[in-house]
Structure formats: structure tokens, C-alpha cells
Design an enzyme around this catalytic site. Structure first.
Site, mmCIF file in Angstrom:
data_model
loop_
_atom_site.group_PDB
_atom_site.id
_atom_site.type_symbol
_atom_site.label_atom_id
_atom_site.label_comp_id
_atom_site.label_asym_id
_atom_site.label_seq_id
_atom_site.Cartn_x
_atom_site.Cartn_y
_atom_site.Cartn_z
ATOM 1 N N ILE A 157 114.153 -33.066 48.297
ATOM 2 C CA ILE A 157 112.915 -33.649 47.456
ATOM 3 C C ILE A 157 113.205 -33.650 46.082
ATOM 4 C CG2 ILE A 157 110.446 -33.768 47.357
ATOM 5 C CD1 ILE A 157 110.210 -33.035 50.147
ATOM 6 N N ASP A 176 116.134 -22.733 41.064
ATOM 7 C CA ASP A 176 116.201 -22.414 42.215
ATOM 8 C C ASP A 176 117.321 -21.288 42.478
ATOM 9 O OD1 ASP A 176 116.877 -22.594 45.139
ATOM 10 O OD2 ASP A 176 116.426 -24.459 45.192
ATOM 11 N N ARG A 237 102.974 -26.637 48.309
ATOM 12 C CA ARG A 237 101.916 -26.082 49.107
ATOM 13 C C ARG A 237 100.966 -25.408 48.089
ATOM 14 N NH1 ARG A 237 103.492 -28.774 52.744
ATOM 15 N NH2 ARG A 237 103.925 -27.955 54.875
ATOM 16 N N GLU A 266 92.213 -26.219 51.775
ATOM 17 C CA GLU A 266 92.215 -27.857 52.223
ATOM 18 C C GLU A 266 91.447 -27.876 53.265
ATOM 19 O OE1 GLU A 266 96.214 -29.079 52.444
ATOM 20 O OE2 GLU A 266 96.671 -28.723 50.384
ATOM 21 N N HIS A 285 96.557 -34.120 49.971
ATOM 22 C CA HIS A 285 97.548 -33.801 50.710
ATOM 23 C C HIS A 285 98.389 -35.057 51.311
ATOM 24 C CE1 HIS A 285 99.651 -30.121 52.886
ATOM 25 N NE2 HIS A 285 100.559 -31.082 52.630
#
Length: 341
Positions: A157, A176, A237, A266, A285
Site C-alpha cells: 500500500i 521499514d 491501525r 473505535e 475506518h
């Protein structure tokens, strides 16, 4: 003929037509739907199930140990935090997800949040609808070209997001620890340490999966290193960002703002301080969603069951690879089955 019992533990859709289209073409499958909220609900509905398709219902060790003959659990979407992976692996149950159904959607949403915050679209819309026609309410706005975006995580993504922002004139950094530096360079992205990314980026977009190593990884120390005009975007998240540290950073002016599709709890509590901040954009979300993505996610979650029960193969999107040490299935060869979706 043996009937495989497949239980959808819980779901929030108008119907189960995509799941039915995949599963009920096989006469040997019986599909059962439930709306489980607790582990006890799951045990009652699924004790004798051969496969589970899961959305939010908790499938912890207590549930896993109560399952009498389950061979596979698939989950709608990418995250598998509702499922105790260790317990499933010990029991010889394959766990599968759908990691590739909404890559464009999430990348597009992150870009939309970036542009909306940068151009103050949400703020301007609010003022115009409340009778104030004055561009000065959006000040300051800075030119996008020439600025830097830092990507926390560099999976599929954020790689797509990098390609989308380059034509806008943004320099792209990424953090990363698992991604090879030379491959990032081939994509025109500089791989840096997290502290350097926080210090250099005008925009920070979070794409790290939630696990113990990433929980709260963007916290007080990271916010202290950020530019005062930086904004942070999160479409991964909520708990990856330490929320109290975020609120403190926004309140103290350590950073300029935030654009969040996910939060720690949430739905977000009605008294949450983020709700009263003009420099924060919130969406519910929703980054994953498009009609096409929803259909793909549900169909592929069901197909993971077919992989195991009908084809006798490891599911295409097997999460707990160590289960191969405990259960022997055929290697995954899903191409023709998935082409029909």
C-alpha cells in the site's frame, strides 16, 4: 455425501451473497450465519464447524480449544488480531486473511487525507457552510511541490502511495526495517531510520501493521522530533500511534495536525479531545472501502475455505505458516479458482 459446516461468525453486510456465490456452488458445503459477540457465542455456534469466516467476533485460545474439527479460519480483511494465531497453529488450524483487496483504496484515501488537510478543504467547507466566506480562515497553506512525505512501513500500500505522490512533486522517504534498501532505491524512495524520517518529513503517513513491536511506535519521542508544521496521517491501525502522545503534541503545537482514518478505540468516544480539534480530520475506518473492494474481500475470504476443504490445499493467503509443521495439505495452487471471482 459429507457436508462441511462453514460458519460466518459475524458480519455487517446486507446479505451474504458473495460468500454464498463462492461456497454454495459446492454441494458438500453447508453455510451457517451467526452474529457472535463473545467467545461464548462463538463456541456455541462453531463448536462442530469445519471452517469459520470471521469479522470482529473474538476467537481466542478458549474458542480454539473448544473447536472440535475446525480446519481453517479465514478473516475478512488484512488484520488477524481477533484470532489467537499461536493457539490455532498448535491445534493445526490454518488461518488466512485477504491482504490484497483494497490496496488502491487505502493508498487513495491516504492521499485524499493529505490533500484535504494540506489545502484545508474540511476546514474551509465547515466555515463556508456556517456563513463565513473568507479564504483567510485557511491560513497558512503551503505549496505541496518540493516537500517530503515519510512512509512508516513500505509494504504494497505505501509503495502504491509513493507512486501516486511523486507526480505531485513530493520527495518520498520510508522506514521499514524489513524492506531491502536497494529495492527501495529502485523505486525512487530513500529508506531511512524512523527518527530521521520524523525529523525530515512534512507529511508522515503510517502504514505499519499492528503487532506488539509496532504498538505505540509513534509516540512522545517521535512527535518531539517532528517539524512544527508536520501532519501525521494514519490509515493502518489506531494503536500504532500512541494516542495520548498525539493529543499532547497537537495541544502543545509540536505538530500542525493529523488526518486519521483509525483511532485506538473505535467508534471514537464522544468526549474524545480529537473531535474538538479543527486541525484534525477524522474518517470512520473507511479507507478500505469501495464496492469492488468489499466484494473482493468477501469472495476471497470464502475462497480461503474452499482452498482447504474442497481443494485440500493450504489457503492462498495463509497467515500462520508454522501450521505446515502440524498439518499436511497440498501446496497452494489457487490461480484458476481465484480467476473466477
Amino acid at each position: 455425501m459429507k457436508k462441511w459446516k462453514v460458519v460466518v461468525t459475524d458480519w455487517e453486510y446486507a446479505d451474504l451473497r458473495f460468500e454464498e456465490n463462492v461456497l454454495l456452488r459446492h454441494d458438500s458445503i453447508k453455510l451457517v450465519s451467526a452474529q457472535c459477540k463473545t467467545e461464548e457465542d462463538v463456541i456455541e455456534a462453531c463448536r462442530d464447524a469445519d471452517a469459520l469466516i470471521n469479522q470482529y467476533a473474538p476467537i481466542g485460545r478458549k474458542v480454539i480449544e473448544a473447536l472440535e474439527k475446525c480446519k481453517v479460519i479465514t478473516r475478512y480483511g488484512v488484520g488477524v488480531n481477533t484470532i489467537d494465531l499461536d493457539a490455532a497453529t498448535e491445534k493445526g488450524i490454518c488461518v488466512a486473511n485477504v491482504p490484497d483487496y483494497c490496496m488502491d483504496e487505502v493508498a487513495d484515501h491516504a492521499l485524499a487525507l493529505l490533500l484535504s488537510w494540506t489545502r484545508k478543504i474540511t476546514l474551509a467547507n465547515h466555515h463556508v457552510k456556517n456563513g463565513k466566506w473568507d479564504f483567510k480562515v485557511t491560513q497558512p497553506i503551503y505549496r505541496l511541490r518540493g516537500r517530503t512525505i515519510g512512509l512508516v512501513g513500505f509494504g504494497k500500500i505505501p509503495q502504491m502511495l509513493a507512486e501516486k505522490v511523486k507526480p505531485l512533486g513530493l520527495k518520498v522517504l520510508a522506514y521499514d526495517p524489513y524492506f531491502p534498501k536497494h529495492l527501495a532505491e529502485e523505486k525512487g524512495v530513500a529508506l531511512v531510520e524512523l527518527d530521521e524520517l520524523c525529523a525530515q518529513s512534512d507529511f508522515i503517513s503510517v502504514h505499519a501493521p499492528l503487532m506488539e513491536a509496532t504498538r505505540g511506535m509513534i509516540g512522545e519521542q517521535q512527535f518531539a522530533r517532528m517539524k512544527k508544521d508536520a501532519i501525521i496521517i494514519n490509515t493502518s491501525r489506531g494503536p500504532v500511534i500512541h494516542e495520548k502522545a498525539l493529543v499532547d503534541a497537537l495541544t502543545k503545537g509540536q505538530i500542525a495536525g493529523a488526518a486519521l482514518d483509525v483511532v485506538e478505540e473505535e467508534p471514537i468516544p464522544k468526549d474524545h479531545p480529537l473531535l474538538s480539534m479543527d486541525n484534525v480530520i477524522l474518517t470512520p475506518h473507511a479507507a478500505w472501502y469501495s464496492e469492488e473492494a468489499a466484494a473482493e474481500m468477501r469472495s476471497k475470504a470464502a475462497m480461503g475455505v474452499v482452498d482447504v476443504l474442497i481443494a485440500g490445499e493450504y489457503p492462498k493467503y495463509l497467515v500462520n505458516q508454522k501450521v505446515k509443521e502440524r498439518v499436511e495439505l497440498k501446496p497452494s495452487r489457487p490461480e484458476q479458482r481465484y480467476q473466477s471471482l
